[in-house]
Write a protein that holds these residues in place. Structure first.
Motif, PDB file in Angstrom:
ATOM      1  N   ILE A 228      36.955  20.404 -52.762  1.00  0.00           N
ATOM      2  CA  ILE A 228      38.260  20.466 -53.268  1.00  0.00           C
ATOM      3  C   ILE A 228      39.446  19.667 -52.514  1.00  0.00           C
ATOM      4  O   ILE A 228      39.914  20.238 -51.501  1.00  0.00           O
ATOM      5  CB  ILE A 228      38.776  22.140 -53.593  1.00  0.00           C
ATOM      6  CG1 ILE A 228      37.610  22.784 -54.306  1.00  0.00           C
ATOM      7  CG2 ILE A 228      40.109  22.264 -54.201  1.00  0.00           C
ATOM      8  CD1 ILE A 228      37.786  24.413 -54.697  1.00  0.00           C
ATOM      9  N   ARG A 229      39.661  18.683 -52.946  1.00  0.00           N
ATOM     10  CA  ARG A 229      40.843  17.780 -52.238  1.00  0.00           C
ATOM     11  C   ARG A 229      42.121  17.822 -53.029  1.00  0.00           C
ATOM     12  O   ARG A 229      43.294  17.444 -52.377  1.00  0.00           O
ATOM     13  CB  ARG A 229      40.341  16.673 -52.074  1.00  0.00           C
ATOM     14  CG  ARG A 229      38.990  16.320 -51.284  1.00  0.00           C
ATOM     15  CD  ARG A 229      39.216  16.919 -49.899  1.00  0.00           C
ATOM     16  NE  ARG A 229      37.874  16.613 -49.159  1.00  0.00           N
ATOM     17  CZ  ARG A 229      37.543  15.547 -48.627  1.00  0.00           C
ATOM     18  NH1 ARG A 229      38.328  14.532 -48.491  1.00  0.00           N
ATOM     19  NH2 ARG A 229      36.351  15.629 -47.933  1.00  0.00           N
ATOM     20  N   ARG A 230      42.086  18.199 -54.375  1.00  0.00           N
ATOM     21  CA  ARG A 230      43.370  18.319 -55.046  1.00  0.00           C
ATOM     22  C   ARG A 230      43.577  19.500 -55.666  1.00  0.00           C
ATOM     23  O   ARG A 230      42.596  20.376 -55.751  1.00  0.00           O
ATOM     24  CB  ARG A 230      43.060  17.334 -56.334  1.00  0.00           C
ATOM     25  CG  ARG A 230      43.040  15.934 -55.924  1.00  0.00           C
ATOM     26  CD  ARG A 230      42.588  15.158 -57.253  1.00  0.00           C
ATOM     27  NE  ARG A 230      42.467  13.640 -56.836  1.00  0.00           N
ATOM     28  CZ  ARG A 230      41.885  12.580 -57.891  1.00  0.00           C
ATOM     29  NH1 ARG A 230      41.359  13.298 -58.898  1.00  0.00           N
ATOM     30  NH2 ARG A 230      41.558  11.503 -57.539  1.00  0.00           N
ATOM     31  N   GLY A 231      45.123  19.842 -56.073  1.00  0.00           N
ATOM     32  CA  GLY A 231      45.210  21.261 -56.404  1.00  0.00           C
ATOM     33  C   GLY A 231      45.517  22.149 -55.267  1.00  0.00           C
ATOM     34  O   GLY A 231      45.487  21.924 -53.930  1.00  0.00           O
ATOM     35  N   LEU A 232      45.678  23.476 -55.647  1.00  0.00           N
ATOM     36  CA  LEU A 232      45.725  24.613 -54.412  1.00  0.00           C
ATOM     37  C   LEU A 232      44.791  25.860 -55.171  1.00  0.00           C
ATOM     38  O   LEU A 232      45.262  26.428 -56.151  1.00  0.00           O
ATOM     39  CB  LEU A 232      47.104  24.984 -54.182  1.00  0.00           C
ATOM     40  CG  LEU A 232      47.441  26.189 -53.389  1.00  0.00           C
ATOM     41  CD1 LEU A 232      46.475  25.822 -51.987  1.00  0.00           C
ATOM     42  CD2 LEU A 232      48.833  26.409 -53.220  1.00  0.00           C
TER      43      LEU A 232
ATOM     44  N   THR B 275      39.975  35.235 -46.537  1.00  0.00           N
ATOM     45  CA  THR B 275      40.713  34.379 -47.510  1.00  0.00           C
ATOM     46  C   THR B 275      40.877  33.034 -46.947  1.00  0.00           C
ATOM     47  O   THR B 275      41.256  32.928 -45.715  1.00  0.00           O
ATOM     48  CB  THR B 275      42.218  35.120 -47.699  1.00  0.00           C
ATOM     49  OG1 THR B 275      42.038  36.246 -48.123  1.00  0.00           O
ATOM     50  CG2 THR B 275      42.919  34.330 -48.763  1.00  0.00           C
ATOM     51  N   PHE B 276      40.720  32.171 -47.677  1.00  0.00           N
ATOM     52  CA  PHE B 276      41.109  30.543 -47.246  1.00  0.00           C
ATOM     53  C   PHE B 276      41.656  29.855 -48.435  1.00  0.00           C
ATOM     54  O   PHE B 276      41.123  30.102 -49.754  1.00  0.00           O
ATOM     55  CB  PHE B 276      39.795  29.917 -46.502  1.00  0.00           C
ATOM     56  CG  PHE B 276      38.744  29.747 -47.265  1.00  0.00           C
ATOM     57  CD1 PHE B 276      38.363  28.588 -48.233  1.00  0.00           C
ATOM     58  CD2 PHE B 276      37.630  30.901 -47.579  1.00  0.00           C
ATOM     59  CE1 PHE B 276      37.118  28.519 -49.111  1.00  0.00           C
ATOM     60  CE2 PHE B 276      36.601  30.570 -48.178  1.00  0.00           C
ATOM     61  CZ  PHE B 276      36.274  29.511 -48.939  1.00  0.00           C
ATOM     62  N   SER B 277      42.273  28.884 -48.090  1.00  0.00           N
ATOM     63  CA  SER B 277      42.763  28.006 -49.121  1.00  0.00           C
ATOM     64  C   SER B 277      42.380  26.527 -49.193  1.00  0.00           C
ATOM     65  O   SER B 277      42.117  26.044 -48.367  1.00  0.00           O
ATOM     66  CB  SER B 277      44.351  27.912 -49.183  1.00  0.00           C
ATOM     67  OG  SER B 277      44.835  29.253 -49.594  1.00  0.00           O
ATOM     68  N   CYS B 278      41.964  25.751 -50.241  1.00  0.00           N
ATOM     69  CA  CYS B 278      41.674  24.509 -50.433  1.00  0.00           C
ATOM     70  C   CYS B 278      42.536  23.495 -51.159  1.00  0.00           C
ATOM     71  O   CYS B 278      43.336  24.127 -52.150  1.00  0.00           O
ATOM     72  CB  CYS B 278      40.267  24.348 -51.229  1.00  0.00           C
ATOM     73  SG  CYS B 278      38.826  25.496 -50.142  1.00  0.00           S
ATOM     74  N   GLY B 279      42.493  22.254 -50.993  1.00  0.00           N
ATOM     75  CA  GLY B 279      43.148  21.524 -51.769  1.00  0.00           C
ATOM     76  C   GLY B 279      44.556  20.797 -51.258  1.00  0.00           C
ATOM     77  O   GLY B 279      44.774  21.285 -49.910  1.00  0.00           O
ATOM     78  N   ASP B 280      45.252  20.184 -51.809  1.00  0.00           N
ATOM     79  CA  ASP B 280      46.399  19.295 -51.175  1.00  0.00           C
ATOM     80  C   ASP B 280      47.848  20.158 -51.523  1.00  0.00           C
ATOM     81  O   ASP B 280      48.832  19.628 -51.053  1.00  0.00           O
ATOM     82  CB  ASP B 280      46.369  17.783 -51.583  1.00  0.00           C
ATOM     83  CG  ASP B 280      46.620  17.865 -53.149  1.00  0.00           C
ATOM     84  OD1 ASP B 280      46.785  18.682 -53.774  1.00  0.00           O
ATOM     85  OD2 ASP B 280      46.531  16.542 -53.672  1.00  0.00           O
ATOM     86  N   GLY B 281      47.653  21.350 -52.168  1.00  0.00           N
ATOM     87  CA  GLY B 281      48.717  21.995 -52.494  1.00  0.00           C
ATOM     88  C   GLY B 281      49.658  21.546 -53.473  1.00  0.00           C
ATOM     89  O   GLY B 281      50.668  22.213 -53.673  1.00  0.00           O
ATOM     90  N   THR B 282      49.261  20.841 -54.336  1.00  0.00           N
ATOM     91  CA  THR B 282      49.946  20.237 -55.573  1.00  0.00           C
ATOM     92  C   THR B 282      49.659  21.285 -56.785  1.00  0.00           C
ATOM     93  O   THR B 282      48.318  21.711 -56.906  1.00  0.00           O
ATOM     94  CB  THR B 282      49.653  18.834 -56.060  1.00  0.00           C
ATOM     95  OG1 THR B 282      48.137  18.814 -55.995  1.00  0.00           O
ATOM     96  CG2 THR B 282      49.830  17.987 -54.714  1.00  0.00           C
ATOM     97  N   GLY B 283      50.573  21.248 -57.608  1.00  0.00           N
ATOM     98  CA  GLY B 283      50.338  21.813 -58.868  1.00  0.00           C
ATOM     99  C   GLY B 283      50.219  23.303 -58.930  1.00  0.00           C
ATOM    100  O   GLY B 283      50.590  23.795 -57.773  1.00  0.00           O
TER     101      GLY B 283
ATOM    102  N   LEU C 202      39.038  26.172 -63.605  1.00  0.00           N
ATOM    103  CA  LEU C 202      38.110  24.949 -63.932  1.00  0.00           C
ATOM    104  C   LEU C 202      38.911  23.494 -64.055  1.00  0.00           C
ATOM    105  O   LEU C 202      38.367  22.750 -63.863  1.00  0.00           O
ATOM    106  CB  LEU C 202      37.578  25.178 -65.115  1.00  0.00           C
ATOM    107  CG  LEU C 202      36.408  26.183 -65.101  1.00  0.00           C
ATOM    108  CD1 LEU C 202      36.164  26.710 -66.822  1.00  0.00           C
ATOM    109  CD2 LEU C 202      35.143  25.726 -64.583  1.00  0.00           C
ATOM    110  N   ALA C 203      40.311  23.691 -64.361  1.00  0.00           N
ATOM    111  CA  ALA C 203      41.248  22.454 -64.394  1.00  0.00           C
ATOM    112  C   ALA C 203      41.229  21.814 -62.798  1.00  0.00           C
ATOM    113  O   ALA C 203      41.237  20.687 -62.655  1.00  0.00           O
ATOM    114  CB  ALA C 203      42.641  22.778 -64.749  1.00  0.00           C
ATOM    115  N   ILE C 204      41.333  22.695 -61.949  1.00  0.00           N
ATOM    116  CA  ILE C 204      41.438  22.058 -60.483  1.00  0.00           C
ATOM    117  C   ILE C 204      39.757  21.838 -60.220  1.00  0.00           C
ATOM    118  O   ILE C 204      39.760  20.481 -59.714  1.00  0.00           O
ATOM    119  CB  ILE C 204      41.765  23.540 -59.610  1.00  0.00           C
ATOM    120  CG1 ILE C 204      43.233  23.604 -59.871  1.00  0.00           C
ATOM    121  CG2 ILE C 204      41.321  22.805 -58.168  1.00  0.00           C
ATOM    122  CD1 ILE C 204      43.834  24.826 -59.088  1.00  0.00           C
TER     123      ILE C 204
END
Length: 416
Positions: A13-17, A27-35, A79-81
């Motif tokens: 997961i490189r896009r979204g949040l 707890t951990f988060s994935c993505g670039d923080g967009t959306g 699923l969109a992410i």
């Protein structure tokens, strides 16, 4: 397990949040923080393990089972992410993809008995289920949105009109509808054009509804529906149409299918094939879809279809790609289903409702975020059968709109 989950999901997961909470509470988060942010939770370590080992199959299963829940947003947001990442598949799942690719012919081997069983698995479900989310005519295929503001019913009517225009159907023409569903397209052609329509299906539930509707419309002489396989129906026919059925044929039967269509089609005949397609070449059926929704099904690439049409001696006259029309169709189905979700639970159970929710959401995102589309291929047996320019389609649609305005209100049986 937490460390493995964090490592692999962050790799993918490189896009979204998306924020994950594990079964142990980490707890951990994935993505670039967009959306818009989405938060999900694994309730069991077994669910985590299954998703790591077989993500394409297991994600839908753990959602169905309730061991993977969306705490912020919805499953369609999640699923969109997941389906808009730079790589369609997680890297660790690519070996499984290759294994599935090597056995795809066996999974799509659809002789007559297996084809009928596959159809029954999906289309012979309780008819009230489909009434929860389909349009009044029960069109269970991609609609045609002439404007972004079209209702689902308007877009499905436009689809039938668009297909009819490409068929160039006239009064008395013998029309074969392969995979006739609940009869909506066949009845439209019979009523609006005066054609003599034969619809064939392998679903006993759809067959009953189709013939009941023909009787309701006093069209039994011009529209009949049969429980028949496309390999067995006698011809000839002046027009052949197939909407949303080709996905059930299987790659090893493409030549059988088109060779039979060539045998059935008259020399001056026209065929229109409407199917889901993929834009990036041959692939495999998603394992969750194959197991729970469409056993034996496969979405073809045009590169798998066109050579077979050429090989059997048919001519491709026109190809139209419908981009995002199915994404909008599925969005409408999903929203209608969710509005009446409690009724689906009463018909079946909570797990079934979650399965159907995941099916509609993941299918919508496959069309919106990935490589799926719909194609319509117009086919003849010789040159000069259809006009040289495409403006005839608009003329035919205009003529059909005029006929529609003079007809009676819609059927009541289909909407049930």
């Amino acid at each position: 397990m937490d460390r493995l989950l964090r490592y692999f999901l962050k790799q993918f997961i490189r896009r979204g949040l998306m924020t994950f909470t594990t079964a142990s509470g980490a707890t951990f988060s994935c993505g670039d923080g967009t959306g818009e942010p989405v938060a999900v939770r694994f309730l069991t370590t077994d669910a985590e393990r299954r998703v790591l080992l077989n993500p394409e199959l297991a994600l839908g299963e753990v959602y169905m089972d309730g061991s993977f829940v969306v705490e912020r947003g919805s499953i369609v947001d999640a699923l969109a992410i997941l389906m808009s990442q730079p790589e369609i598949l997680p890297r660790w799942a690519k070996l499984q993809w290759w294994l599935r690719y090597f056995v795809r012919h066996a999974q799509q081997f659809n002789p007559r008995p297996r084809s009928k069983d596959n159809v029954a698995r999906h289309y012979d479900l309780d008819g009230r289920l489909y009434s929860l989310f389909l349009d009044a005519d029960k069109q269970y295929s991609c609609a045609y949105f002439e404007t972004p503001d079209d209702s689902l019913d308007d877009a499905q009517l436009a689809k039938k009109r668009h297909v009819a225009a490409k068929l160039l159907v006239g009064p008395g023409d013998r029309v074969l509808d392969i995979g006739s569903g609940w009869g909506g397209l066949g009845l439209y052609l019979a009523e609006m054009t005066g054609a003599d329509v034969t619809g064939i299906t392998l679903s006993t539930e759809q067959l009953q509804v189709s013939n009941d509707r023909a009787a309701e419309k006093n069209l039994t002489r011009s529209a009949k529906f049969l429980l028949e396989d496309y390999r067995d129906i006698p011809g000839p026919f002046d027009r052949i149409v197939s909407v949303g059925m080709f996905e059930h044929v299987g790659v090893d039967f493409y030549e059988t299918y088109f060779r039979r269509c060539a045998e059935l089609l008259s020399d001056d005949g026209v065929m229109v094939l409407h199917s889901i397609g993929r834009s990036d070449g041959p692939d495999v059926t998603n394992p969750w879809i194959a197991k729970y929704i469409f056993p034996g099904g496969y979405i073809p690439a045009l590169s798998e279809v066109i050579p077979v049409i050429e090989r059997v001696g048919l001519l491709v006259c026109d190809i139209e790609i419908l981009r995002l029309h199915y994404a909008e169709t599925l969005k409408a189905w999903r929203e209608r289903f969710m509005a009446r979700r409690d009724e689906a639970v009463r018909l079946y159970d909570e797990r079934f409702a979650r399965m159907w929710e995941f099916y509609l959401a993941s299918s919508e995102m496959a069309f919106r975020k990935q490589n799926l589309m719909n194609f319509q291929i117009q086919i003849t047996k010789r040159q000069g059968v259809v006009p040289m320019t495409r403006d005839y389609i608009t003329r035919e649609e205009t003529k059909l709109r005029g006929i529609e305005r003079g007809k009676r209100p819609r059927l009541q049986i289909a909407g049930g």
